[in-house]
Write a protein that holds these residues in place. Sequence first.
Motif, PDB file in Angstrom:
ATOM      1  N   GLY A   5       0.960  -7.235   3.823  1.00  0.00           N
ATOM      2  CA  GLY A   5       1.072  -7.353   5.264  1.00  0.00           C
ATOM      3  C   GLY A   5       2.460  -7.584   5.807  1.00  0.00           C
ATOM      4  O   GLY A   5       2.611  -7.974   6.970  1.00  0.00           O
ATOM      5  N   ASP A   6       3.491  -7.340   5.005  1.00  0.00           N
ATOM      6  CA  ASP A   6       4.854  -7.545   5.501  1.00  0.00           C
ATOM      7  C   ASP A   6       5.753  -6.439   4.974  1.00  0.00           C
ATOM      8  O   ASP A   6       5.536  -5.922   3.874  1.00  0.00           O
ATOM      9  CB  ASP A   6       5.393  -8.913   5.056  1.00  0.00           C
ATOM     10  N   ASP A   7       6.770  -6.104   5.737  1.00  0.00           N
ATOM     11  CA  ASP A   7       7.705  -5.062   5.313  1.00  0.00           C
ATOM     12  C   ASP A   7       8.685  -5.562   4.250  1.00  0.00           C
ATOM     13  O   ASP A   7       9.282  -4.764   3.536  1.00  0.00           O
ATOM     14  CB  ASP A   7       8.496  -4.541   6.517  1.00  0.00           C
ATOM     15  N   GLY A   8       8.864  -6.868   4.156  1.00  0.00           N
ATOM     16  CA  GLY A   8       9.819  -7.422   3.202  1.00  0.00           C
ATOM     17  C   GLY A   8       9.282  -7.430   1.786  1.00  0.00           C
ATOM     18  O   GLY A   8       8.080  -7.259   1.540  1.00  0.00           O
ATOM     19  N   SER A  36       0.824  -1.211   0.000  1.00  0.00           N
ATOM     20  CA  SER A  36       0.000   0.000   0.000  1.00  0.00           C
ATOM     21  C   SER A  36       0.850   1.250   0.000  1.00  0.00           C
ATOM     22  O   SER A  36       0.512   2.262  -0.631  1.00  0.00           O
ATOM     23  CB  SER A  36      -0.932   0.007   1.214  1.00  0.00           C
ATOM     24  N   LEU A  37       1.999   1.197   0.668  1.00  0.00           N
ATOM     25  CA  LEU A  37       2.848   2.384   0.768  1.00  0.00           C
ATOM     26  C   LEU A  37       3.466   2.773  -0.572  1.00  0.00           C
ATOM     27  O   LEU A  37       3.938   3.893  -0.746  1.00  0.00           O
ATOM     28  CB  LEU A  37       3.944   2.173   1.813  1.00  0.00           C
ATOM     29  N   VAL A  63       7.903 -19.323   5.798  1.00  0.00           N
ATOM     30  CA  VAL A  63       8.197 -17.952   6.213  1.00  0.00           C
ATOM     31  C   VAL A  63       8.650 -17.924   7.662  1.00  0.00           C
ATOM     32  O   VAL A  63       9.613 -17.230   8.023  1.00  0.00           O
ATOM     33  CB  VAL A  63       6.959 -17.053   6.009  1.00  0.00           C
ATOM     34  N   ALA A  64       7.969 -18.680   8.507  1.00  0.00           N
ATOM     35  CA  ALA A  64       8.337 -18.720   9.928  1.00  0.00           C
ATOM     36  C   ALA A  64       9.766 -19.232  10.110  1.00  0.00           C
ATOM     37  O   ALA A  64      10.479 -18.822  11.044  1.00  0.00           O
ATOM     38  CB  ALA A  64       7.356 -19.600  10.697  1.00  0.00           C
ATOM     39  N   GLY A  65      10.191 -20.132   9.207  1.00  0.00           N
ATOM     40  CA  GLY A  65      11.547 -20.676   9.295  1.00  0.00           C
ATOM     41  C   GLY A  65      12.574 -19.859   8.537  1.00  0.00           C
ATOM     42  O   GLY A  65      13.724 -20.282   8.407  1.00  0.00           O
ATOM     43  N   GLY A  66      12.155 -18.714   7.990  1.00  0.00           N
ATOM     44  CA  GLY A  66      13.087 -17.847   7.276  1.00  0.00           C
ATOM     45  C   GLY A  66      13.307 -18.214   5.822  1.00  0.00           C
ATOM     46  O   GLY A  66      14.206 -17.677   5.170  1.00  0.00           O
ATOM     47  N   ASP A  67      12.490 -19.128   5.296  1.00  0.00           N
ATOM     48  CA  ASP A  67      12.621 -19.554   3.902  1.00  0.00           C
ATOM     49  C   ASP A  67      11.549 -18.840   3.076  1.00  0.00           C
ATOM     50  O   ASP A  67      10.362 -19.088   3.239  1.00  0.00           O
ATOM     51  CB  ASP A  67      12.445 -21.075   3.805  1.00  0.00           C
ATOM     52  N   LEU A  68      11.979 -17.950   2.167  1.00  0.00           N
ATOM     53  CA  LEU A  68      11.032 -17.190   1.345  1.00  0.00           C
ATOM     54  C   LEU A  68      10.935 -17.722  -0.078  1.00  0.00           C
ATOM     55  O   LEU A  68      10.372 -17.052  -0.952  1.00  0.00           O
ATOM     56  CB  LEU A  68      11.429 -15.710   1.318  1.00  0.00           C
ATOM     57  N   SER A  69      11.453 -18.924  -0.326  1.00  0.00           N
ATOM     58  CA  SER A  69      11.409 -19.503  -1.665  1.00  0.00           C
ATOM     59  C   SER A  69      10.102 -20.255  -1.901  1.00  0.00           C
ATOM     60  O   SER A  69       9.616 -20.989  -1.034  1.00  0.00           O
ATOM     61  CB  SER A  69      12.581 -20.469  -1.858  1.00  0.00           C
ATOM     62  N   LEU A  70       9.555 -20.074  -3.103  1.00  0.00           N
ATOM     63  CA  LEU A  70       8.341 -20.800  -3.499  1.00  0.00           C
ATOM     64  C   LEU A  70       8.666 -22.128  -4.172  1.00  0.00           C
ATOM     65  O   LEU A  70       7.753 -22.913  -4.450  1.00  0.00           O
ATOM     66  CB  LEU A  70       7.508 -19.942  -4.457  1.00  0.00           C
TER      67      LEU A  70
END
Length: 332
Positions: A69-72, A55-56, A137-144
């Motif tokens: 919903g996330d800053d990343g 949104s920003l 995501v909780a485990g720090g893995d952002l790969s799909l």
Amino acid sequence: MADHVAVTGVLLVGGASERFGSPKAIAPFRGETLGERAWRLLSEVCDEVIAVGKSLDSLDLPFPVVDDGDDGRAPMYGVIAGLHAAVHETCLVLPVDTPLVTPDAMRVLLDSEGVPQSGPLPGVYTKEMLPDLEARVAGGDLSLRGVNRTVVELDEELLLNVNTPNDLIVALAHELGSASTDARPVALPDDDAMVDLVVDFWATAISTARKLRSGEVFAAVESVNGSMKRSIVTMLSWHAKAVAPDAEVWDAGRLLERWADPGALSALERAFADYDLRDVSRALWETIDLFQGLEEEVGRRLGLAIELDHADLRRRVAEVVRDPRHASTLWP
């Protein structure tokens, strides 16, 4: 609509665009932004479409953007937010920077419920996958990668990812080179269409000769190599259909070398002009000879009456610019 599928199209517009230098979603591409294009294509397939991003970013887009919903900055956040916001269990996720993906390709992905060989996006994701996605995501893995293990082969060109402005130029080149771009199957002409083309060609020939006589070499080159050649291509297409009515013939010269008469193609090679007064004159007469030969044969094959005095028309052109192939001077 009947072609729509009961799935949610999720458009990802929240990428970092670091290499591109500006938000990709608002980059122009063939009269629309990448965001508008992707939204339009998804809307041709999915009965619900939502866009997910930041949104920003306050992107100037003609549709609302759901905040992820996330800053990343990672596609993972957009996929998760899209799945939560979607009405349907199944989502077709499309990044904004893949402008060559077609509705047909998206339907292939939906039919297989998979992802392409190039990677996880664009691809199909379901609400059943949310626990796996959120655990990553909780485990720090952002790969799909590996979330959807069904892989379907698509044309590599359709999967081109635009990461830089130069990539956008490459995408545009692919788009302009597509066999479907501005080309339609050719139909045989009626008397009116034939007369219109013939009259326009001969009028252009006389006008071009006058440009040459007044020293407008550049304008004459444009005419000989441009408008007069377009008339030639149209006549070539009619000739091909007259010879073989069932042949696949396309307008605008698409795939010309596959369907045009070989002898006419050989003559066409000689009918283009260099930026030189004498060569433009030569090419003008080569073009006239080629067009007249095609015109007469097409008229004969199709039984179309062309009531023009070609000898007189040639004389009128020659009164302005003689044929340098047969004379030592251009001017009468």
